[in-house]
Design a protein around this motif. Structure first.
Motif, PDB file in Angstrom:
ATOM      1  N   VAL A 115     -10.519   2.778   0.659  1.00  0.00           N
ATOM      2  CA  VAL A 115      -9.871   2.612   1.959  1.00  0.00           C
ATOM      3  C   VAL A 115      -8.722   1.629   1.798  1.00  0.00           C
ATOM      4  CG1 VAL A 115     -10.170   1.877   4.355  1.00  0.00           C
ATOM      5  CG2 VAL A 115     -12.050   3.037   3.153  1.00  0.00           C
ATOM      6  N   TYR A 116      -7.561   1.997   2.328  1.00  0.00           N
ATOM      7  CA  TYR A 116      -6.375   1.130   2.230  1.00  0.00           C
ATOM      8  C   TYR A 116      -6.077   0.529   3.597  1.00  0.00           C
ATOM      9  CZ  TYR A 116      -1.618  -0.394   1.058  1.00  0.00           C
ATOM     10  OH  TYR A 116      -0.479  -1.135   0.823  1.00  0.00           O
ATOM     11  N   ARG A 117      -6.000  -0.808   3.639  1.00  0.00           N
ATOM     12  CA  ARG A 117      -5.601  -1.504   4.857  1.00  0.00           C
ATOM     13  C   ARG A 117      -4.374  -2.368   4.533  1.00  0.00           C
ATOM     14  NH1 ARG A 117     -10.616  -2.493   8.848  1.00  0.00           N
ATOM     15  NH2 ARG A 117      -8.820  -2.374  10.213  1.00  0.00           N
ATOM     16  N   GLY A 118      -3.282  -2.109   5.241  1.00  0.00           N
ATOM     17  CA  GLY A 118      -2.055  -2.847   4.997  1.00  0.00           C
ATOM     18  C   GLY A 118      -2.133  -4.256   5.558  1.00  0.00           C
ATOM     19  N   TYR A 119      -1.759  -5.222   4.724  1.00  0.00           N
ATOM     20  CA  TYR A 119      -1.846  -6.630   5.120  1.00  0.00           C
ATOM     21  C   TYR A 119      -0.580  -7.332   4.638  1.00  0.00           C
ATOM     22  CZ  TYR A 119      -4.259 -10.996   6.286  1.00  0.00           C
ATOM     23  OH  TYR A 119      -4.629 -12.203   6.853  1.00  0.00           O
ATOM     24  N   PRO A 120       0.517  -7.211   5.376  1.00  0.00           N
ATOM     25  CA  PRO A 120       1.826  -7.671   4.894  1.00  0.00           C
ATOM     26  C   PRO A 120       2.056  -9.166   5.090  1.00  0.00           C
ATOM     27  CG  PRO A 120       2.083  -6.626   7.035  1.00  0.00           C
ATOM     28  CD  PRO A 120       0.629  -6.492   6.664  1.00  0.00           C
ATOM     29  N   ILE A 121       1.745  -9.948   4.055  1.00  0.00           N
ATOM     30  CA  ILE A 121       1.888 -11.403   4.159  1.00  0.00           C
ATOM     31  C   ILE A 121       2.740 -12.001   3.047  1.00  0.00           C
ATOM     32  CG2 ILE A 121      -0.302 -11.707   5.368  1.00  0.00           C
ATOM     33  CD1 ILE A 121      -1.497 -12.686   2.677  1.00  0.00           C
ATOM     34  N   ILE A 122       3.319 -11.169   2.187  1.00  0.00           N
ATOM     35  CA  ILE A 122       4.008 -11.718   1.020  1.00  0.00           C
ATOM     36  C   ILE A 122       5.522 -11.732   1.254  1.00  0.00           C
ATOM     37  CG2 ILE A 122       4.169 -11.657  -1.496  1.00  0.00           C
ATOM     38  CD1 ILE A 122       1.342 -12.175  -0.374  1.00  0.00           C
ATOM     39  N   TYR A 123       6.264 -10.759   0.783  1.00  0.00           N
ATOM     40  CA  TYR A 123       7.707 -10.740   0.973  1.00  0.00           C
ATOM     41  C   TYR A 123       8.059 -10.009   2.265  1.00  0.00           C
ATOM     42  CZ  TYR A 123       7.960 -12.468  -3.790  1.00  0.00           C
ATOM     43  OH  TYR A 123       7.811 -13.232  -4.915  1.00  0.00           O
ATOM     44  N   PRO A 124       9.179 -10.357   2.879  1.00  0.00           N
ATOM     45  CA  PRO A 124       9.486  -9.824   4.220  1.00  0.00           C
ATOM     46  C   PRO A 124       9.524  -8.306   4.326  1.00  0.00           C
ATOM     47  CG  PRO A 124      10.857 -11.737   3.774  1.00  0.00           C
ATOM     48  CD  PRO A 124      10.140 -11.434   2.489  1.00  0.00           C
ATOM     49  N   TRP A 125       9.967  -7.609   3.278  1.00  0.00           N
ATOM     50  CA  TRP A 125      10.064  -6.156   3.406  1.00  0.00           C
ATOM     51  C   TRP A 125       8.703  -5.475   3.474  1.00  0.00           C
ATOM     52  CZ3 TRP A 125       8.144  -2.488   0.059  1.00  0.00           C
ATOM     53  CH2 TRP A 125       7.842  -2.877  -1.243  1.00  0.00           C
ATOM     54  N   GLY A 126       7.659  -6.189   3.090  1.00  0.00           N
ATOM     55  CA  GLY A 126       6.331  -5.596   3.148  1.00  0.00           C
ATOM     56  C   GLY A 126       5.892  -5.255   4.560  1.00  0.00           C
ATOM     57  N   GLU A 127       6.380  -6.017   5.542  1.00  0.00           N
ATOM     58  CA  GLU A 127       5.959  -5.746   6.919  1.00  0.00           C
ATOM     59  C   GLU A 127       6.537  -4.440   7.463  1.00  0.00           C
ATOM     60  OE1 GLU A 127       5.338  -7.949  11.208  1.00  0.00           O
ATOM     61  OE2 GLU A 127       5.880  -9.102   9.430  1.00  0.00           O
ATOM     62  N   PRO A 128       7.868  -4.219   7.413  1.00  0.00           N
ATOM     63  CA  PRO A 128       8.353  -2.914   7.869  1.00  0.00           C
ATOM     64  C   PRO A 128       7.800  -1.764   7.030  1.00  0.00           C
ATOM     65  CG  PRO A 128      10.136  -4.198   6.871  1.00  0.00           C
ATOM     66  CD  PRO A 128       8.988  -5.129   7.086  1.00  0.00           C
ATOM     67  N   ALA A 129       7.595  -1.992   5.732  1.00  0.00           N
ATOM     68  CA  ALA A 129       7.015  -0.938   4.902  1.00  0.00           C
ATOM     69  C   ALA A 129       5.612  -0.580   5.382  1.00  0.00           C
ATOM     70  CB  ALA A 129       6.974  -1.383   3.444  1.00  0.00           C
ATOM     71  N   THR A 130       4.840  -1.574   5.769  1.00  0.00           N
ATOM     72  CA  THR A 130       3.491  -1.317   6.274  1.00  0.00           C
ATOM     73  C   THR A 130       3.536  -0.517   7.568  1.00  0.00           C
ATOM     74  OG1 THR A 130       2.648  -3.322   5.211  1.00  0.00           O
ATOM     75  CG2 THR A 130       1.343  -2.417   7.023  1.00  0.00           C
ATOM     76  N   HIS A 131       4.505  -0.808   8.413  1.00  0.00           N
ATOM     77  CA  HIS A 131       4.668  -0.032   9.649  1.00  0.00           C
ATOM     78  C   HIS A 131       5.046   1.414   9.340  1.00  0.00           C
ATOM     79  CE1 HIS A 131       4.469  -3.121  12.945  1.00  0.00           C
ATOM     80  NE2 HIS A 131       4.446  -3.886  11.855  1.00  0.00           N
ATOM     81  N   VAL A 132       5.911   1.608   8.350  1.00  0.00           N
ATOM     82  CA  VAL A 132       6.268   2.978   7.971  1.00  0.00           C
ATOM     83  C   VAL A 132       5.051   3.701   7.397  1.00  0.00           C
ATOM     84  CG1 VAL A 132       7.722   4.416   6.504  1.00  0.00           C
ATOM     85  CG2 VAL A 132       8.692   2.386   7.574  1.00  0.00           C
ATOM     86  N   LEU A 133       4.248   3.006   6.609  1.00  0.00           N
ATOM     87  CA  LEU A 133       3.028   3.614   6.074  1.00  0.00           C
ATOM     88  C   LEU A 133       2.116   4.089   7.199  1.00  0.00           C
ATOM     89  CD1 LEU A 133       2.045   1.325   3.064  1.00  0.00           C
ATOM     90  CD2 LEU A 133       2.544   3.767   2.964  1.00  0.00           C
ATOM     91  N   GLU A 134       1.917   3.247   8.209  1.00  0.00           N
ATOM     92  CA  GLU A 134       1.033   3.632   9.318  1.00  0.00           C
ATOM     93  C   GLU A 134       1.617   4.805  10.103  1.00  0.00           C
ATOM     94  OE1 GLU A 134      -1.902   2.905   9.890  1.00  0.00           O
ATOM     95  OE2 GLU A 134      -2.342   0.923   9.035  1.00  0.00           O
ATOM     96  N   ALA A 135       2.920   4.792  10.324  1.00  0.00           N
ATOM     97  CA  ALA A 135       3.553   5.905  11.032  1.00  0.00           C
ATOM     98  C   ALA A 135       3.448   7.189  10.211  1.00  0.00           C
ATOM     99  CB  ALA A 135       5.016   5.580  11.331  1.00  0.00           C
TER     100      ALA A 135
END
Length: 226
Positions: A101-121
């Motif tokens: 199971v993959y759960r996105g947890y974007p806490i490292i570099y800033p681009w990880g957060e929008p990437a996580t949103h794109v993954l969920e979408a």
């Protein structure tokens, strides 16, 4: 979404993983550990298993689980994805011995957060496209930034998957994935996760242990007892 970033406390300095901070960062230490959380908690009541039915999952079993909290921008997540994840899929997931199971947890570099949103979408549109994009982020991690993540994601989805790439990226930009990301972030925060990757392992439907860092395949196989 107003994101809270983490610093590792002094007592956890030896734990492995990319460490969240205001400016991002990572560790080259691949040693892992387990915490003091007691084993035996059912996955249905464990924070890592919250909203499990809505999470991207490879595999059919919900009894033996590897629940991963990862950030697309984390270098040690990339190391895990390149070196260990393929064996987990081929030797545990494909034979039906465990699910991932993959759960996105974007806490490292800033681009990880929008990437996580794109993954969920993307997951909301098509599961196969989600797994393909997830793999692409790690394979091409060094090419992504906050300036290009949406365009580069759109280009990959359009050329390599069957989803409507424009619709998916627009959905992420307009906040349609916010709730899904928030669920994963809330689960990670409840668990006190301050580094990635972190894995919560379940066997026979109950919590077994936590593994941190870019661990090898044998760590997971041994911890799960499969």
């Amino acid at each position: 979404m107003n994101r809270r970033r983490f610093l590792v406390a002094a007592g956890a300095a030896g734990l492995a993983g990319c460490v969240g901070s205001s400016g991002g960062g990572s560790s080259d230490d691949t040693g892992g550990s387990t915490d003091d959380e007691p084993s035996g908690t059912p996955v249905s009541t464990h924070p890592a298993g919250a909203n499990l039915d809505a999470q991207p999952m490879l595999g059919e079993t919900t009894e033996t689980l590897i629940i991963a909290f990862e950030d697309p921008s984390c270098t040690l997540c990339r190391r895990f994805e390149e070196n260990t994840y393929p064996r987990i899929v081929s030797e545990l997931v494909d034979p039906g011995r465990a699910s991932f199971v993959y759960r996105g947890y974007p806490i490292i570099y800033p681009w990880g957060e929008p990437a996580t949103h794109v993954l969920e979408a993307t997951y909301a549109a098509d599961a196969d496209a989600f797994w393909a994009l997830k793999d692409h982020y790690y394979a091409e991690q060094s090419t992504f930034s906050t300036e290009n993540v949406y365009d580069a994601s759109r280009e990959f989805l359009a050329s390599e998957t069957d989803v409507d790439a424009e619709a998916v990226v627009t959905a992420a930009q307009e906040g349609e994935a916010d709730d899904a990301v928030a669920l994963d972030v809330a689960a990670g925060e409840e668990l006190g996760i301050g580094q990635t990757p972190e894995f919560h392992l379940f066997a026979d439907g109950v919590f077994r242990t936590t593994v941190r860092g870019a661990q090898g395949y044998s760590v997971f196989e041994s911890a799960l007892g499969v």
